[in-house]
Motif scaffolding. Structure first.
Motif, PDB file in Angstrom:
ATOM      1  N   UNK A  53       0.802  -1.207   0.000  1.00 24.27           N
ATOM      2  CA  UNK A  53       0.000   0.000   0.000  1.00 24.27           C
ATOM      3  C   UNK A  53       0.834   1.256   0.000  1.00 24.27           C
ATOM      4  N   UNK A  54       2.105   1.154   0.493  1.00 24.00           N
ATOM      5  CA  UNK A  54       2.963   2.334   0.527  1.00 24.00           C
ATOM      6  C   UNK A  54       3.704   2.524  -0.796  1.00 24.00           C
ATOM      7  N   UNK A  55       3.485   1.640  -1.754  1.00 24.13           N
ATOM      8  CA  UNK A  55       4.142   1.792  -3.042  1.00 24.13           C
ATOM      9  C   UNK A  55       5.499   1.118  -3.114  1.00 24.13           C
ATOM     10  N   UNK A  56       5.922   0.478  -2.011  1.00 23.79           N
ATOM     11  CA  UNK A  56       7.207  -0.204  -2.003  1.00 23.79           C
ATOM     12  C   UNK A  56       7.046  -1.602  -2.562  1.00 23.79           C
ATOM     13  N   UNK A  57       8.106  -2.121  -3.198  1.00 22.22           N
ATOM     14  CA  UNK A  57       8.042  -3.462  -3.734  1.00 22.22           C
ATOM     15  C   UNK A  57       8.118  -4.500  -2.636  1.00 22.22           C
ATOM     16  N   UNK A  58       7.945  -5.748  -3.024  1.00 20.95           N
ATOM     17  CA  UNK A  58       7.988  -6.842  -2.076  1.00 20.95           C
ATOM     18  C   UNK A  58       9.362  -7.499  -2.083  1.00 20.95           C
ATOM     19  N   UNK A  59       9.695  -8.121  -0.981  1.00 20.56           N
ATOM     20  CA  UNK A  59      10.945  -8.850  -0.880  1.00 20.56           C
ATOM     21  C   UNK A  59      10.887 -10.070  -1.778  1.00 20.56           C
ATOM     22  N   UNK A  63      15.897  -9.558  -4.722  1.00 11.90           N
ATOM     23  CA  UNK A  63      16.219  -8.419  -3.866  1.00 11.90           C
ATOM     24  C   UNK A  63      17.135  -8.833  -2.718  1.00 11.90           C
ATOM     25  N   UNK A  64      16.928 -10.031  -2.177  1.00  8.37           N
ATOM     26  CA  UNK A  64      17.795 -10.521  -1.104  1.00  8.37           C
ATOM     27  C   UNK A  64      19.203 -10.761  -1.640  1.00  8.37           C
ATOM     28  N   UNK A  65      19.290 -11.374  -2.824  1.00  9.75           N
ATOM     29  CA  UNK A  65      20.598 -11.635  -3.432  1.00  9.75           C
ATOM     30  C   UNK A  65      21.325 -10.322  -3.708  1.00  9.75           C
ATOM     31  N   UNK A  66      20.614  -9.332  -4.238  1.00  9.75           N
ATOM     32  CA  UNK A  66      21.235  -8.045  -4.551  1.00  9.75           C
ATOM     33  C   UNK A  66      21.752  -7.352  -3.296  1.00  9.75           C
ATOM     34  N   UNK A 256      10.153  -4.863   0.488  1.00  6.63           N
ATOM     35  CA  UNK A 256      11.495  -5.056  -0.046  1.00  6.63           C
ATOM     36  C   UNK A 256      12.573  -4.590   0.923  1.00  6.63           C
ATOM     37  N   UNK A 257      12.256  -3.599   1.763  1.00  4.55           N
ATOM     38  CA  UNK A 257      13.241  -3.104   2.726  1.00  4.55           C
ATOM     39  C   UNK A 257      13.747  -4.206   3.649  1.00  4.55           C
ATOM     40  N   UNK A 258      12.913  -5.217   3.877  1.00  3.88           N
ATOM     41  CA  UNK A 258      13.326  -6.310   4.749  1.00  3.88           C
ATOM     42  C   UNK A 258      14.414  -7.170   4.115  1.00  3.88           C
ATOM     43  N   UNK A 259      14.687  -6.968   2.831  1.00  3.45           N
ATOM     44  CA  UNK A 259      15.794  -7.672   2.188  1.00  3.45           C
ATOM     45  C   UNK A 259      17.121  -7.287   2.836  1.00  3.45           C
ATOM     46  N   UNK A 260      17.204  -6.043   3.338  1.00  6.35           N
ATOM     47  CA  UNK A 260      18.415  -5.609   4.019  1.00  6.35           C
ATOM     48  C   UNK A 260      18.608  -6.359   5.331  1.00  6.35           C
ATOM     49  N   UNK A 261      17.515  -6.676   6.001  1.00  6.94           N
ATOM     50  CA  UNK A 261      17.624  -7.443   7.244  1.00  6.94           C
ATOM     51  C   UNK A 261      18.131  -8.852   6.943  1.00  6.94           C
ATOM     52  N   UNK A 262      17.601  -9.444   5.888  1.00  6.55           N
ATOM     53  CA  UNK A 262      18.059 -10.764   5.490  1.00  6.55           C
ATOM     54  C   UNK A 262      19.523 -10.726   5.062  1.00  6.55           C
ATOM     55  N   UNK A 263      19.909  -9.684   4.317  1.00  9.97           N
ATOM     56  CA  UNK A 263      21.298  -9.552   3.879  1.00  9.97           C
ATOM     57  C   UNK A 263      22.237  -9.397   5.069  1.00  9.97           C
ATOM     58  N   UNK A 264      21.814  -8.643   6.060  1.00 12.53           N
ATOM     59  CA  UNK A 264      22.620  -8.472   7.269  1.00 12.53           C
ATOM     60  C   UNK A 264      22.809  -9.807   7.983  1.00 12.53           C
ATOM     61  N   UNK A 265      21.727 -10.563   8.134  1.00  9.65           N
ATOM     62  CA  UNK A 265      21.801 -11.843   8.833  1.00  9.65           C
ATOM     63  C   UNK A 265      22.714 -12.824   8.096  1.00  9.65           C
ATOM     64  N   UNK A 266      22.607 -12.893   6.789  1.00 11.64           N
ATOM     65  CA  UNK A 266      23.442 -13.808   6.006  1.00 11.64           C
ATOM     66  C   UNK A 266      24.906 -13.390   6.089  1.00 11.64           C
ATOM     67  N   UNK A 267      25.161 -12.084   6.049  1.00  5.40           N
ATOM     68  CA  UNK A 267      26.533 -11.582   6.161  1.00  5.40           C
ATOM     69  C   UNK A 267      27.143 -11.954   7.500  1.00  5.40           C
TER      70      UNK A 267
END
Length: 287
Positions: A53-59, A63-66, A256-267
């Motif tokens: 609804x906010x216009x942001x894309x989905x994870x 997006x997680x790989x990027x 999609x912003x939650x992709x950064x959380x996933x990227x942080x955890x994997x890192x």
């Protein structure tokens, strides 16, 4: 979905206790998610794009790989810069510079890892800043190990550790998909408790080391080897948790912003595996 992983449980997006009449889960305290072709959907069935609804894309997997590639790229570039800019261990002054970089980078990475782990709204700049500090620590640590243990017979231990880390990642991902591993609450609680236990022991070891009374957890003896082996196994377990949360997050249509959380955890998991693997290689090649 309720997570026991502190990195993911701080995100309200990972808790969706109810579903609407179409079987779609809802955000905690928010409006139900509208699916493709449902009344009120901005996109008809078969539409290739869907946004919140906010216009942001989905994870998504992409997006997680990027985001993960960006995070790991920052870590590796910073580590390489630290390696190049710091002097070789030729005297006490040069060694002091390396250990100072290791200490500053390690403390900064630890502080930011705590902030990012318990922050409800993920902050990409803080994730990248964590990667910078982590890269400084890894660059200094790797250079110390290389200077102290790499020989003509053993080869470059740092390169071996890097290859081993990505092999562990690929192997864990393959096992997760091929064997269709399911993550239960007991497994989550065990891994997280074990990780916090190791963090607590590490902090205790650092404090004791200041008073010349360490236990040898970071050493290269038998206790140090056991500590590194346990850390390596826990790193693999952390990756399994990360894969599960990414899969569940995509299924729950997280922003999609939650992709950064996933990227942080994997890192974090990959850094954990790398450091323990490099220590083990050093021990196997020590006299």
């Amino acid at each position: 979905m309720k997570s026991n992983n502190p990195i993911f449980s701080r995100s309200e997006e990972f808790s969706r206790p109810t579903t609407n009449q179409y079987g779609n889960q809802t955000y905690a305290g928010g409006a139900p998610t509208v699916g493709f072709g449902e009344p009120g959907s901005a996109y008809p069935a078969g539409s290739p794009t869907h946004t919140t609804g906010q216009g942001a894309g989905l994870m998504t997997i992409d997006s997680v790989v990027q985001k993960t590639a960006i995070a790991l790229g920052v870590v590796m570039l910073t580590a390489a810069a630290t390696w190049i800019m710091t002097p070789d261990i030729a005297n006490l002054e040069a060694a002091g510079t390396l250990y100072a970089a290791l200490t500053i980078g390690g403390l900064g990475a630890f502080a930011l890892s705590m902030v990012n782990s318990f922050k409800r709204v993920i902050s990409p700049p803080l994730v990248l800043l964590f990667c910078v500090f982590e890269g400084v620590a890894l660059g200094a640590f790797s250079k110390v190990i290389d200077a102290s243990f790499s020989t003509a017979d053993s080869g470059n231990l740092v390169v071996q550790a890097v290859l081993g880390t990505f092999a562990a990642f690929a192997g864990t991902l393959a096992a997760y998909k091929v064997f269709d591993i399911k993550v239960g609450n007991k497994f989550r609680m065990f891994v997280i408790a074990a990780v916090f236990g190791m963090v607590g022991l590490s902090i205790m070891e650092l404090i004791l080391g200041m008073f010349s009374s360490s236990l040898g957890l970071f050493g290269f003896g038998a206790l140090g080897m056991v500590f590194a082996l346990v850390g390596l196994v826990l790193g693999v377990f952390m990756l399994i948790l990360d894969f599960d949360f990414v899969e569940q997050g995509i299924a729950n249509q997280l922003p999609e912003a939650e992709s950064w959380r996933a990227a942080f955890a994997i890192t974090v998991a990959l850094v954990w595996i790398y450091t323990n693997l490099l220590r083990l290689l050093a021990m196997f090649n020590s006299d």
